[in-house]
Design a protein around this motif. Sequence first.
Motif: not given
Length: 289
Positions: A57, A71, A75, A78, A84-85, A104, A107-108, A110
Amino acid sequence: MDAPADPRASWFLPAPGELPRTADLEPLVSRVLAPNPSGMTLDGTNTYVVGAPGSGQAVLVDPGPDDAAHLTAVEAVLAARGARCVAVLVTHHHGDHAEAALPWGGRFGAPVAAASAAVAGAGGRVLDHGERLGLAGTTIDVVATPGHTRDHLAFRLESGAVLVGDHVLGRGTSVVTHPEGDVVAYLESLRRVHDLGPSALYCGHGPELTVDPGAVLDYYLAHRAYREHQLLTALAAGAGSVEELVATVYAEVPRQLWPAATQSTRATLAKLQAEGRVETSTGDTVRPA
Protein backbone atom coordinates in the motif's frame (compact mmCIF):
# COMPACT_ATOMS: atom_id res chain seq x y z
CA MET A 1 21.47 44.04 10.38
CA ASP A 2 23.30 41.87 7.85
CA ALA A 3 21.50 39.50 5.51
CA PRO A 4 21.46 35.98 6.96
CA ALA A 5 23.50 33.31 5.20
CA ASP A 6 21.57 30.47 3.58
CA PRO A 7 23.14 27.21 4.81
CA ARG A 8 22.07 25.46 1.61
CA ALA A 9 24.59 27.53 -0.35
CA SER A 10 27.33 25.10 0.69
CA TRP A 11 25.27 21.94 0.17
CA PHE A 12 25.44 19.75 -2.89
CA LEU A 13 21.94 20.20 -4.29
CA PRO A 14 20.71 19.60 -7.84
CA ALA A 15 20.85 22.75 -9.95
CA PRO A 16 17.55 24.24 -11.13
CA GLY A 17 16.14 22.05 -13.86
CA GLU A 18 18.24 19.02 -12.85
CA LEU A 19 15.96 17.47 -10.24
CA PRO A 20 15.28 13.87 -11.37
CA ARG A 21 11.74 13.00 -12.41
CA THR A 22 11.57 10.19 -9.85
CA ALA A 23 13.72 9.39 -6.84
CA ASP A 24 13.64 7.06 -3.83
CA LEU A 25 14.41 9.31 -0.86
CA GLU A 26 14.24 6.68 1.91
CA PRO A 27 12.54 3.30 2.32
CA LEU A 28 9.25 4.99 3.18
CA VAL A 29 9.27 7.68 0.49
CA SER A 30 9.61 8.12 -3.25
CA ARG A 31 9.28 11.46 -5.01
CA VAL A 32 7.69 12.08 -8.42
CA LEU A 33 8.27 15.48 -10.01
CA ALA A 34 5.30 16.97 -11.86
CA PRO A 35 5.95 18.60 -15.25
CA ASN A 36 4.84 22.09 -14.18
CA PRO A 37 8.04 24.10 -13.67
CA SER A 38 7.77 27.88 -13.27
CA GLY A 39 9.23 30.79 -11.38
CA MET A 40 6.88 30.00 -8.49
CA THR A 41 6.93 26.18 -8.61
CA LEU A 42 10.70 25.87 -9.20
CA ASP A 43 11.35 22.48 -10.90
CA GLY A 44 7.67 21.58 -10.52
CA THR A 45 5.44 20.16 -7.80
CA ASN A 46 6.83 17.26 -5.79
CA THR A 47 4.36 14.41 -5.36
CA TYR A 48 5.35 11.96 -2.63
CA VAL A 49 4.54 8.24 -2.54
CA VAL A 50 4.69 7.07 1.08
CA GLY A 51 4.38 3.58 2.48
CA ALA A 52 6.20 0.82 4.31
CA PRO A 53 8.11 -1.50 1.96
CA GLY A 54 6.27 -4.77 1.54
CA SER A 55 2.97 -3.38 2.78
CA GLY A 56 1.47 -3.43 -0.69
CA GLN A 57 0.00 0.00 0.00
CA ALA A 58 0.99 3.64 -0.40
CA VAL A 59 -0.28 7.13 0.27
CA LEU A 60 0.03 9.96 -2.23
CA VAL A 61 0.89 13.34 -0.75
CA ASP A 62 0.19 16.37 -2.96
CA PRO A 63 -0.74 14.71 -6.26
CA GLY A 64 -0.27 18.07 -7.98
CA PRO A 65 -1.68 18.93 -11.39
CA ASP A 66 -4.15 16.59 -13.07
CA ASP A 67 -1.69 15.80 -15.85
CA ALA A 68 -1.69 12.53 -17.80
CA ALA A 69 2.10 12.23 -17.98
CA HIS A 70 2.41 12.91 -14.27
CA LEU A 71 -0.23 10.28 -13.49
CA THR A 72 1.66 7.75 -15.61
CA ALA A 73 4.87 8.49 -13.71
CA VAL A 74 3.11 8.13 -10.34
CA GLU A 75 1.51 4.85 -11.38
CA ALA A 76 4.92 3.55 -12.47
CA VAL A 77 6.34 4.31 -9.02
CA LEU A 78 3.39 2.61 -7.35
CA ALA A 79 3.96 -0.45 -9.55
CA ALA A 80 7.69 -0.49 -8.77
CA ARG A 81 6.84 -0.45 -5.06
CA GLY A 82 4.21 -3.16 -5.54
CA ALA A 83 1.70 -0.86 -3.93
CA ARG A 84 -1.82 0.39 -4.48
CA CYS A 85 -2.85 3.89 -3.43
CA VAL A 86 -5.01 3.79 -0.30
CA ALA A 87 -5.26 7.53 0.46
CA VAL A 88 -4.48 10.94 -0.99
CA LEU A 89 -3.22 13.60 1.43
CA VAL A 90 -2.99 17.27 0.50
CA THR A 91 -0.92 19.95 2.26
CA HIS A 92 -3.06 22.89 1.06
CA HIS A 93 -5.61 23.96 -1.52
CA HIS A 94 -3.39 25.59 -4.17
CA GLY A 95 -4.01 23.98 -7.54
CA ASP A 96 -0.41 22.98 -8.18
CA HIS A 97 -0.75 20.68 -5.15
CA ALA A 98 -4.44 19.80 -5.01
CA GLU A 99 -5.87 19.80 -8.53
CA ALA A 100 -5.46 16.04 -9.05
CA ALA A 101 -6.60 15.06 -5.55
CA LEU A 102 -10.25 14.30 -6.25
CA PRO A 103 -9.89 12.88 -9.78
CA TRP A 104 -6.99 10.65 -8.77
CA GLY A 105 -8.72 9.66 -5.56
CA GLY A 106 -11.62 8.53 -7.69
CA ARG A 107 -9.32 6.68 -10.07
CA PHE A 108 -7.59 4.79 -7.25
CA GLY A 109 -10.70 4.38 -5.10
CA ALA A 110 -8.84 6.19 -2.34
CA PRO A 111 -10.23 8.83 0.05
CA VAL A 112 -8.80 12.34 0.02
CA ALA A 113 -7.76 14.00 3.29
CA ALA A 114 -6.88 17.67 3.83
CA ALA A 115 -7.51 20.52 6.24
CA SER A 116 -10.12 21.97 3.87
CA ALA A 117 -13.46 20.27 3.26
CA ALA A 118 -13.46 21.69 -0.25
CA VAL A 119 -10.19 19.88 -1.03
CA ALA A 120 -11.17 16.64 0.73
CA GLY A 121 -14.46 16.47 -1.14
CA ALA A 122 -17.81 14.99 -0.14
CA GLY A 123 -16.42 11.57 0.75
CA GLY A 124 -13.14 12.80 2.17
CA ARG A 125 -11.69 13.47 5.59
CA VAL A 126 -10.96 16.84 7.16
CA LEU A 127 -7.72 16.66 9.14
CA ASP A 128 -6.84 18.42 12.40
CA HIS A 129 -3.52 19.16 14.04
CA GLY A 130 -2.24 16.32 16.19
CA GLU A 131 -4.04 13.47 14.42
CA ARG A 132 -2.05 10.31 13.83
CA LEU A 133 -2.93 8.42 10.67
CA GLY A 134 -2.24 4.70 10.41
CA LEU A 135 -1.86 4.14 6.68
CA ALA A 136 0.17 1.97 4.30
CA GLY A 137 1.96 0.11 7.08
CA THR A 138 3.22 3.25 8.78
CA THR A 139 2.03 6.19 10.87
CA ILE A 140 1.82 9.79 9.69
CA ASP A 141 1.38 12.68 12.11
CA VAL A 142 -0.67 15.69 11.01
CA VAL A 143 0.96 19.04 11.81
CA ALA A 144 -0.94 22.30 11.28
CA THR A 145 1.34 24.82 9.59
CA PRO A 146 -0.84 27.81 8.63
CA GLY A 147 0.77 30.92 7.22
CA HIS A 148 1.41 30.29 3.54
CA THR A 149 -2.32 29.52 3.48
CA ARG A 150 -4.82 29.14 6.30
CA ASP A 151 -5.37 25.45 5.51
CA HIS A 152 -1.71 24.43 5.25
CA LEU A 153 -0.60 21.13 6.80
CA ALA A 154 2.67 19.26 7.12
CA PHE A 155 3.03 15.51 7.61
CA ARG A 156 5.64 13.96 9.91
CA LEU A 157 6.77 10.44 9.10
CA GLU A 158 8.00 7.66 11.39
CA SER A 159 11.52 8.27 10.06
CA GLY A 160 11.47 11.82 11.45
CA ALA A 161 11.22 13.41 8.02
CA VAL A 162 8.55 16.08 7.52
CA LEU A 163 6.68 16.68 4.29
CA VAL A 164 6.37 20.46 4.48
CA GLY A 165 4.47 21.41 1.32
CA ASP A 166 5.02 25.07 0.48
CA HIS A 167 5.95 25.98 4.06
CA VAL A 168 9.63 25.46 3.17
CA LEU A 169 11.08 25.24 -0.33
CA GLY A 170 14.15 23.35 -1.47
CA ARG A 171 15.53 26.59 -2.89
CA GLY A 172 14.84 30.16 -1.88
CA THR A 173 12.07 31.03 0.56
CA SER A 174 8.33 30.51 0.60
CA VAL A 175 5.97 33.32 -0.36
CA VAL A 176 3.39 34.50 2.16
CA THR A 177 0.91 36.64 0.26
CA HIS A 178 -1.69 39.18 1.35
CA PRO A 179 -4.51 38.69 2.24
CA GLU A 180 -4.40 34.89 1.97
CA GLY A 181 -1.23 34.43 3.99
CA ASP A 182 -0.47 35.37 7.58
CA VAL A 183 3.14 36.14 8.53
CA VAL A 184 2.54 35.78 12.28
CA ALA A 185 1.02 32.32 11.79
CA TYR A 186 3.79 31.43 9.35
CA LEU A 187 6.52 32.24 11.87
CA GLU A 188 4.73 30.24 14.56
CA SER A 189 4.48 27.32 12.15
CA LEU A 190 8.19 27.50 11.33
CA ARG A 191 8.94 27.20 15.03
CA ARG A 192 6.48 24.30 15.34
CA VAL A 193 8.27 22.36 12.60
CA HIS A 194 11.64 23.27 14.12
CA ASP A 195 10.50 21.85 17.47
CA LEU A 196 9.81 18.51 15.78
CA GLY A 197 13.54 18.11 15.18
CA PRO A 198 13.04 16.89 11.60
CA SER A 199 15.58 14.49 10.15
CA ALA A 200 14.76 15.81 6.68
CA LEU A 201 12.46 18.31 5.02
CA TYR A 202 10.67 17.04 1.93
CA CYS A 203 9.50 20.21 0.23
CA GLY A 204 6.61 20.92 -2.10
CA HIS A 205 9.07 22.33 -4.63
CA GLY A 206 12.79 21.86 -5.09
CA PRO A 207 15.19 19.28 -3.67
CA GLU A 208 14.91 17.50 -0.35
CA LEU A 209 16.80 19.08 2.56
CA THR A 210 18.67 16.46 4.59
CA VAL A 211 22.01 17.90 5.71
CA ASP A 212 20.82 20.20 8.52
CA PRO A 213 17.06 20.84 8.37
CA GLY A 214 17.13 22.85 11.60
CA ALA A 215 19.63 25.28 10.11
CA VAL A 216 17.31 25.88 7.15
CA LEU A 217 14.42 26.63 9.50
CA ASP A 218 16.67 29.00 11.47
CA TYR A 219 17.55 30.71 8.20
CA TYR A 220 13.89 31.07 7.26
CA LEU A 221 13.16 32.77 10.58
CA ALA A 222 16.20 35.04 10.23
CA HIS A 223 15.26 35.88 6.63
CA ARG A 224 11.81 37.05 7.73
CA ALA A 225 13.35 39.24 10.43
CA TYR A 226 15.75 40.67 7.87
CA ARG A 227 12.91 41.53 5.47
CA GLU A 228 11.16 43.40 8.28
CA HIS A 229 14.39 45.30 8.99
CA GLN A 230 14.74 46.19 5.30
CA LEU A 231 11.18 47.49 5.11
CA LEU A 232 11.54 49.61 8.24
CA THR A 233 14.88 50.97 7.00
CA ALA A 234 13.38 51.85 3.61
CA LEU A 235 10.47 53.62 5.29
CA ALA A 236 12.84 55.61 7.48
CA ALA A 237 14.77 56.60 4.35
CA GLY A 238 11.66 58.02 2.71
CA ALA A 239 9.91 55.19 0.85
CA GLY A 240 6.21 55.86 1.19
CA SER A 241 4.30 53.30 -0.89
CA VAL A 242 4.27 49.56 -1.29
CA GLU A 243 5.63 49.94 -4.82
CA GLU A 244 8.56 52.01 -3.56
CA LEU A 245 9.26 49.50 -0.82
CA VAL A 246 9.31 46.61 -3.29
CA ALA A 247 11.60 48.51 -5.68
CA THR A 248 14.01 49.14 -2.80
CA VAL A 249 13.94 45.85 -0.92
CA TYR A 250 13.71 43.57 -3.98
CA ALA A 251 15.97 45.59 -6.28
CA GLU A 252 18.14 42.53 -7.04
CA VAL A 253 15.19 40.18 -7.61
CA PRO A 254 14.02 39.63 -11.23
CA ARG A 255 11.14 41.99 -12.00
CA GLN A 256 8.86 39.15 -13.07
CA LEU A 257 8.82 38.09 -9.40
CA TRP A 258 7.89 41.56 -8.13
CA PRO A 259 4.11 40.87 -8.16
CA ALA A 260 4.70 38.04 -5.67
CA ALA A 261 7.14 40.27 -3.76
CA THR A 262 4.44 42.94 -3.59
CA GLN A 263 1.97 40.55 -1.98
CA SER A 264 4.65 39.28 0.40
CA THR A 265 5.47 42.88 1.35
CA ARG A 266 1.80 43.59 2.06
CA ALA A 267 1.66 40.53 4.31
CA THR A 268 4.72 41.66 6.26
CA LEU A 269 3.33 45.20 6.56
CA ALA A 270 0.10 43.76 7.97
CA LYS A 271 2.17 42.10 10.71
CA LEU A 272 4.11 45.30 11.41
CA GLN A 273 0.89 47.31 11.51
CA ALA A 274 -0.69 44.85 13.96
CA GLU A 275 2.40 45.30 16.14
CA GLY A 276 2.04 49.09 15.99
CA ARG A 277 5.33 49.57 14.14
CA VAL A 278 3.92 51.04 10.91
CA GLU A 279 0.80 52.91 9.86
CA THR A 280 -1.02 52.78 6.55
CA SER A 281 -3.46 55.19 4.99
CA THR A 282 -5.52 55.49 1.84
CA GLY A 283 -3.60 55.53 -1.39
CA ASP A 284 -1.25 52.71 -0.28
CA THR A 285 0.89 55.11 1.75
CA VAL A 286 2.94 53.58 4.54
CA ARG A 287 4.90 55.36 7.27
CA PRO A 288 6.65 54.42 10.52
CA ALA A 289 4.33 54.53 13.51
